[in-house]
Design an enzyme around this catalytic site. Sequence first.
Site, mmCIF file in Angstrom:
data_model
loop_
_atom_site.group_PDB
_atom_site.id
_atom_site.type_symbol
_atom_site.label_atom_id
_atom_site.label_comp_id
_atom_site.label_asym_id
_atom_site.label_seq_id
_atom_site.Cartn_x
_atom_site.Cartn_y
_atom_site.Cartn_z
ATOM 1 N N ASP A 81 7.033 -2.515 0.544
ATOM 2 C CA ASP A 81 5.819 -3.358 -0.372
ATOM 3 C C ASP A 81 5.996 -2.776 -1.446
ATOM 4 O OD1 ASP A 81 5.778 -4.788 2.123
ATOM 5 O OD2 ASP A 81 3.532 -4.427 2.130
ATOM 6 N N SER A 470 -2.631 -5.853 -1.211
ATOM 7 C CA SER A 470 -2.616 -4.596 -0.624
ATOM 8 C C SER A 470 -3.689 -3.964 -0.170
ATOM 9 C CB SER A 470 -1.741 -3.596 -1.402
ATOM 10 O OG SER A 470 -1.902 -2.327 -1.003
#
Length: 562
Positions: A81, A470
Site C-alpha cells: 500500500d 488508509s
Amino acid sequence: MKTPRSQISIAGVDRASHRAFYRAMGLSDEDLTKPLVGIISFKGEQTPCNMTHGFQVDAARLGIAAGGGVPREFTGPSVSDGTSMNHEGMKMSLVTRELVADTIEATMHGLAYDALLGFGGCDKTLPGVIMGMVRINLPSIFIYGGSALPGQHKGRSLTVLDAYEASGAHMAGLIDDAELAAIERACLPTIGACGGQFTANTMGMVSEALGLTMPNCSMVPGVYSVRAAIAQQAGKRLMAMLEAGGPLPREIVTRAALENGAAIVAATGGSTNAAMHLPAIANEAGIAFTMDDVAKVFSRTPLIGDLRPGGRFTAKDVYEAGGTAVIIGALIRSGHMDGSCLTVTGRSMAEEYGAAPAPDGQVVREPATPIAPDGGVAILRGNLCPDGAVIKVAGLKSLVFEGRARVFESEAECVACVRARGYAAGDVLIIRNEGPVGGPGMQEMLGVTALIYGQGMGEKVALVTDGRFSGATRGMCIGYVAPEAAIGGPIGLLRDGDPVRIDCAAHTMDAALDPAEWAARRAAWAPRPPKHRAGVLAKYARLVGQAPGGAVTHEGPAEWPL
C-alpha cells in the site's frame, strides 16, 4: 487423530506417482504418513511489512515438525500500500485481499493439506488470510508479522505518516528540503508494518479479538526475537488442534466474535478499513454482518487507546504497556467484549485475557474514564450515502463541517488540484468513480489526505469519496460512500457548489438540494464506460459488491467436499 485428509494424495498403489513428487521434495517414508500442514506467508521484497516473515516461518516449521506434522510452505500476492499509493498501482491493493483468500482455497484444497498456519503483514494480507482460513474451515492459526519500530527525529517519535504529511508541508513551504529528507530517512528505521493504529495493526488486534491467533502476540514488534518463540508455539498448538479436530475457524468466528472485532477497532481508534474487512470475514462464515452491525458496536464502545493517527502512541508503546491483552481484558471486564467466545487455544477469551493487567492510563485508559464515550470510527448516513459511509472521528477537533462541493472525477484530478493548492478552506472535495466497481479496486487515498494535512488544511476542508482511506488518514475524511457513483449512487449526482453538511455527532451526511433537482439529475445520469475491459481489474469490477457488505466477490460460505 483420524486419518489425515492429505492421505488422499499419498496412500495407495495408484498414488505412486504422487509419492514420487513428495520424495523429490525430500520427504521420507515417515513423512509420508504424517499430516501435511500449509504455511502461507508473504516474505519477499515487495514491502518492509512482510520482511519479518522469514525467521517467523522458519520457527513455525520447527513447531509443526515437533508436533508431528510436515510443514509445506507457500506464498501469496502482496501489493505494498505504501509504494502503490497515489498512482494506478493502488487499484491492485484491495484486489489482493481476494487473491490471497483465493490462493489459500486453491492451494489448501488443491493439495489436500490438513491445516494452515498463516502470516499477514502488509494491510490486505491480514484480512485476506483470515478470510481464506474461514473459507477452508480447516484447523488454522493466524499470526501477524508485527510492526516496525518508530523512528526518532528532534525528540519525537515518527511513523511513515510523518513522511506523507511532510511532503504536504514541503509543498506549502512550511519545511525545507533538508527537513523533508531528515523525516524521510528517520520515519521507518526497521522492517515491519507501519507503527501507528493503521490498517495492519488494527487488523492484527482484530485477529486477537476474533480468537484466531495466539494470545497477546499482535503488538510484539516485528523485529523482536520473541516472535520466533511465538511462531514455534503456534506451530505446536496447530498440531494439537489438528489432533483434536478443532476448534475450526467457523466455530471461532461467530457473530459475537465479529462484534468483539468491531469493539477493538472502536476502542483503539483503528482503521476505517476494518469496517469493510469485518463484513468480508463474516461473509466467509455465512454470517450476515454489515457496516450497520459494525456501526452499532462502534456506537457502544468507548475509545480507550490513545493511538496514532488520532492520538499519540504507537504499537511499540502498546506492547510496552502490556500488549493487546490489556485492551481486551479491560473491555471484557467492562462488558464491552464477550468473554465467552472461543479462541484457537481451546479456551475462552475471558480465560485468556480476563486477568490481563489494568491499563496504564496513558497509552490505554480504563473504559470508565475513556478518551471519548464511543468509538473512534463512525458510520454516516444521509442523502449522499443512503447505504453508509465511514469516517475516523478519533482526534477530530470538530464533528460538524459545512461547505460547498468541489467535484473531481478521479483521485488524480484531486491530487493535481491539491498539489497546486487550488482549493480553499470550506471546500468539500468530492472524489468519485473510485469505488469497488468504478475504480475499479477502491483506491486508498492516504496520499491526498496527507498532503492536505501537511499543507495545514487538515480540518479546514472535508474530503468525501466512494474510494477508501488508509488507517493513517486523519481529518474530516469520509470514505466508502455507498452506493458508489459508478452504479448510480447520489455522490455521482453532485455538482460544484452544492451545499454539503457533515455531522459526525448525528452520524449524517447530506447535500441540501431540492428533491425535484435530485430527481432531474438522476433522470439525466448515465453510467460511465468501464475503465478496464480485460485483466484482473475487469474481472474484479464484474464480481465485486459494495463496501457495506465487505466489497466481496462471492457469496459465502464456500463449501468443499471433505
